[in-house]
Design an enzyme around this catalytic site. Structure first.
Site: not given
Ligand SMILES: Cc1cc2nc3c(=O)[nH]c(=O)nc-3n(C[C@H](O)[C@H](O)[C@H](O)COP(=O)(O)OP(=O)(O)OC[C@H]3O[C@@H](n4cnc5c(N)ncnc54)[C@H](O)[C@@H]3O)c2cc1C
Ligand code: SF4
Ligand code: SF4
Lengths: 583, 106
Positions: B47
């Site tokens: 990613w």
């Molecule tokens: C590129 C990008 C830019 C963004 N920019 C902004 C921004 O500028 N400002 C803003 O406010 N928001 C932004 N967001 C949105 C924000 O980041 C998300 O809405 C928020 O962080 C999501 O939180 P979450 O806890 O729901 O999910 P996440 O933080 O994604 O947490 C999910 C967790 O579950 C774990 N997990 C998944 N599957 C399993 C499993 N089967 N078993 C155990 N663990 C598992 C994952 O590894 C992860 O740790 C952005 C998002 C992205 C992708």
């Molecule tokens: S830690 Fe390195 S190899 Fe893993 S998703 Fe991020 S950039 Fe790719």
């Protein structure tokens, strides 16, 4: 490594861990949930089950450049709900949930700042707003900061444990099961209450850069969030809401990076091949720059479809200082975008940044697809709570709202826990799950089967072409959705052919199984809403107009006996007064 | 944007129970080869979050844009300091840009 792999289910050790509160997914919401639990009661046993490593997992792994929701002085939580509602075309949204999140998110953001997150401030110390609600941060360390706090508070973190199923006692959730991606053990976590916060579902659809390049995962959302949290609930008959409201966003082209950074942060106009400012010139009647989010998200793709692509975020007006600031923003959030620009040799003051539509995601922190929850964030499965992208009904949460919801879910869970004790472990249930988990690993070297990559690619192309992906400009119709359902069913039947060469492969195999379960429910939702309410997010070419009949929530539940997906609706309730369509 | 490991620089994180890049990768993609050097097991699945690149103590990992997306050859090199990060970016024409800022207040 392969030589250490088990040959028989009997060779696989089982670990049983007992806790009070189990958090599945230690992301943004999950970390806040854990911290809140320890704040409420330091003696509570709080356990996080995390598929990756909590320091760099989930949506915020690479960092963030803004917190999109922080209520400025002079505005109220009700104002934020009004804005959020207008962004999704007047809803329907769950205003009860939105309001409680809004009431709690500033505190969460202030916590982050106290723990070391740099929030950009002016000379007077006021947070630097880049739009109406979003403050700029240098958030490269956002995830490590949250993770360290959760650990410092005493949450017990199990890294590299992929959750696969809920542990049930009848209709009540009493934990979760999964496997160690490193140690290959079968894990059973027993808990009085469970919060599922596994983020959203990425990779249900094909990304347009995934064609035989080293960029299959050139997606905006973390491709490692595959929707397991939804799938685990779906399999237990949990009610899901609004899955048809997919999140499709305008993103930088070829590198699927955020665009708000440029368009909101640096006031860049969205333009087409003719140099027209698309929103002002073609969408003035819908609000122009201030049009609802799905309209802005869909606009560039409509230009391409009409033959007026490429489309751009016009950066040619930017000063060198602004360019530097903008690149710094990206370095805090999606650093590889800066590398991408360098690899194009692009001077963005001469050549504007190209933009395009993303692949569709199910992310309940952006749109409102996810678990139906009550005000305590309990799902329709008792003792199972949801927070962040995993919980539905309440769009536009982002970092602040997901954090706030983690706290709220914990408060609900802690209240609930006081009333229950742990039942006996159901050995039959856990043996069944153990067998299901490890089956792809135990098929033997001669097995003639299907790799997870093959199945994933088949599913992603199916969804792309039939369920309204990027290649179809997000459009679909009844016949295509029926076709998708037919083939999703065939794919589901074929999961018995999935084999895994190692534990990483096994994790990937379960990811595709989970995605299939989410995709099926999503297609049913798309089928049920026979209208077009949010072009792009949900476009039915056979029902191009809105139908007042569908001014309600579309809900689903998988019947545990028959496996059928049952569809129904719930009414919208306006709580925050005002014109639904205006911020 | 898969990581490339410089075999000369990578020492396999000898002192660690598990190499740091393998510990941190959210996609479980970094592994130690038979030769005790790390590599990315599936370039397609990366990613490009750059967590591995940031965490490597000897700067052995370089994140590369896949050719199908960007031309040969640009570099983006992070240097982690105490509460600061410094990035050096070199584009395909050799233009160098440097960025340094506080990423943590405490
Ligand atoms: C590129 C990008 C830019 C963004 N920019 C902004 C921004 O500028 N400002 C803003 O406010 N928001 C932004 N967001 C949105 C924000 O980041 C998300 O809405 C928020 O962080 C999501 O939180 P979450 O806890 O729901 O999910 P996440 O933080 O994604 O947490 C999910 C967790 O579950 C774990 N997990 C998944 N599957 C399993 C499993 N089967 N078993 C155990 N663990 C598992 C994952 O590894 C992860 O740790 C952005 C998002 C992205 C992708
Ligand atoms: S830690 Fe390195 S190899 Fe893993 S998703 Fe991020 S950039 Fe790719
Ligand atoms: S972190 Fe760096 S030194 Fe350690 S194994 Fe990975 S590439 Fe090699």
């Amino acid at each position: 490594m392969a030589k250490d792999l088990p040959k028989d289910l009997k060779d696989i050790p089982t670990e049983v861990i007992e806790t009070d509160l189990l958090i599945v997914g230690g992301g943004n919401a999950g970390c806040f949930a854990a911290i809140e639990a320890k704040k409420l009661n330091p003696n509570l046993r709080v356990t996080i089950m995390e598929k990756a490593h909590i320091s760099r997992s989930g949506a915020t792994a690479a960092g963030m450049d803004a917190i999109n929701t922080y209520i400025p002085e002079g505005k109220t939580p009700e104002d934020l709900v009004r804005w959020s509602r207008s962004q999704v075309g007047g809803g329907p949204i769950r205003e009860d949930l939105a309001l409680s999140n809004a009431q709690n998110l500033n505190e969460a953001v202030e916590d982050l700042e106290e723990w070391g997150l740099p929030i950009l401030r002016d000379e007077e110390g006021n947070a630097q707003y880049r739009g109406g609600w979003d403050v700029s941060i240098h958030g490269e360390q956002l995830k490590p900061i949250m993770a360290e706090k959760a650990m410092a508070m005493g949450a017990e973190v199990y890294n590299r444990i992929a959750a696969t199923s809920l542990l049930m006692d009848g209709d009540r959730c009493v934990g979760a099961m999964g496997f160690g991606v490193r140690d290959g053990k079968f894990y059973i976590f027993r808990a009085k209450a469970v919060i599922v916060s596994t983020g959203g579902a990425c990779g249900l659809y094909k990304s347009y850069t995934s064609d035989a390049t080293s960029s299959h995962h050139q997606t905006w959302m973390s491709p490692f969030n595959v929707g397991t949290g939804y799938a685990m609930g779906i399999r237990q008959g949990a009610e899901m809401t609004s899955l048809e409201q997919r999140w499709v966003a305008t993103r930088t082209k070829d590198f699927c990076g955020p665009v708000d950074t440029i368009s909101v942060g640096y006031k860049s106009s969205i333009t087409n091949a003719r140099g027209e400012r698309i929103l002002q010139e073609r969408y003035a009647h819908l609000g122009g720059d201030k049009a609802p989010r799905y309209i802005r998200a869909n606009a560039p793709m409509e230009e391409w479809l009409a033959g007026r692509g490429p489309t751009y975020a016009d950066t040619t007006h930017m000063t060198p200082e602004e360019v530097k600031d903008m690149k710094t923003d990206y370095l805090n959030e999606r650093p590889a975008f800066v590398l991408f620009l360098a690899a194009r040799g692009q001077d963005i003051t001469k050549d504007p940044i190209e933009i395009y539509g993303s692949d569709p995601y199910v992310v309940g922190g952006h749109t409102q697809s996810g678990y139906w929850v009550d005000i305590e964030r309990m799902t329709t499965v008792s003792a199972l709570f949801a927070a962040g992208e995993t919980a539905g009904g309440n769009p536009n949460k982002f970092v602040g709202g997901c954090a706030a919801e983690g706290k709220l879910a914990t408060r609900g869970a802690v209240k609930y826990m006081a009333t229950v004790t742990l039942p006996e472990l159901d050995t039959q249930q856990v043996e069944r799950e153990k067998e299901r988990i490890f089956a792809p690993l135990l098929r033997g070297p001669e097995f003639d089967g299907v790799s997870q990559t093959e199945m994933e690619e088949r599913m992603q192309r199916l969804m792309d072409e039939y369920a309204g992906g990027t290649s179809q400009f997000y459009r679909t119709n009844e016949e295509r959705l029926d076709y998708a359902l037919k083939h999703l069913k065939m794919l589901r039947d074929q999961t018995k052919f999935l084999y895994a060469k190692d534990l990483h492969d096994l994790m990937n195999a379960h990811e595709v199984i989970d995605r299939l379960d989410v995709a099926e429910v999503l297609v049913h939702h798309l089928k049920f809403r026979k209208e077009t309410r949010w072009q792009g997010w949900q476009t039915r070419s056979d029902y191009p107009d809105t139908d007042p009949k569908f001014d309600c929530f579309v809900e689903s539940r998988r019947n545990k006996e028959t496996g059928e997906i049952e569809m129904f609706t719930r009414p919208y309730e306006q709580i925050v007064p005002g014109d639904r369509y205006q911020p | 944007m898969p990581p490339r490991v410089d075999r000369e620089k990578c020492d396999g994180c000898k002192a660690e129970e598990e190499p740091l890049c393998a510990q941190i990768c959210p996609g479980d993609l970094m592994v130690l080869g038979e030769n005790k050097k790390a590599y990315c097991r599936a370039a397609r699945d990366c990613w490009d979050c750059m967590s591995c690149t940031k965490v490597c103590p000897v700067g052995a990992i370089e994140t590369r844009a896949p050719y199908q997306l960007g031309y040969h050859v640009a570099k983006l090199i992070p240097m982690m300091g105490t509460n600061t990060i410094t990035w050096t970016c070199i584009d395909i024409n050799g233009k160098v840009e440097r960025f340094r800022y506080k990423n943590r207040t405490t």
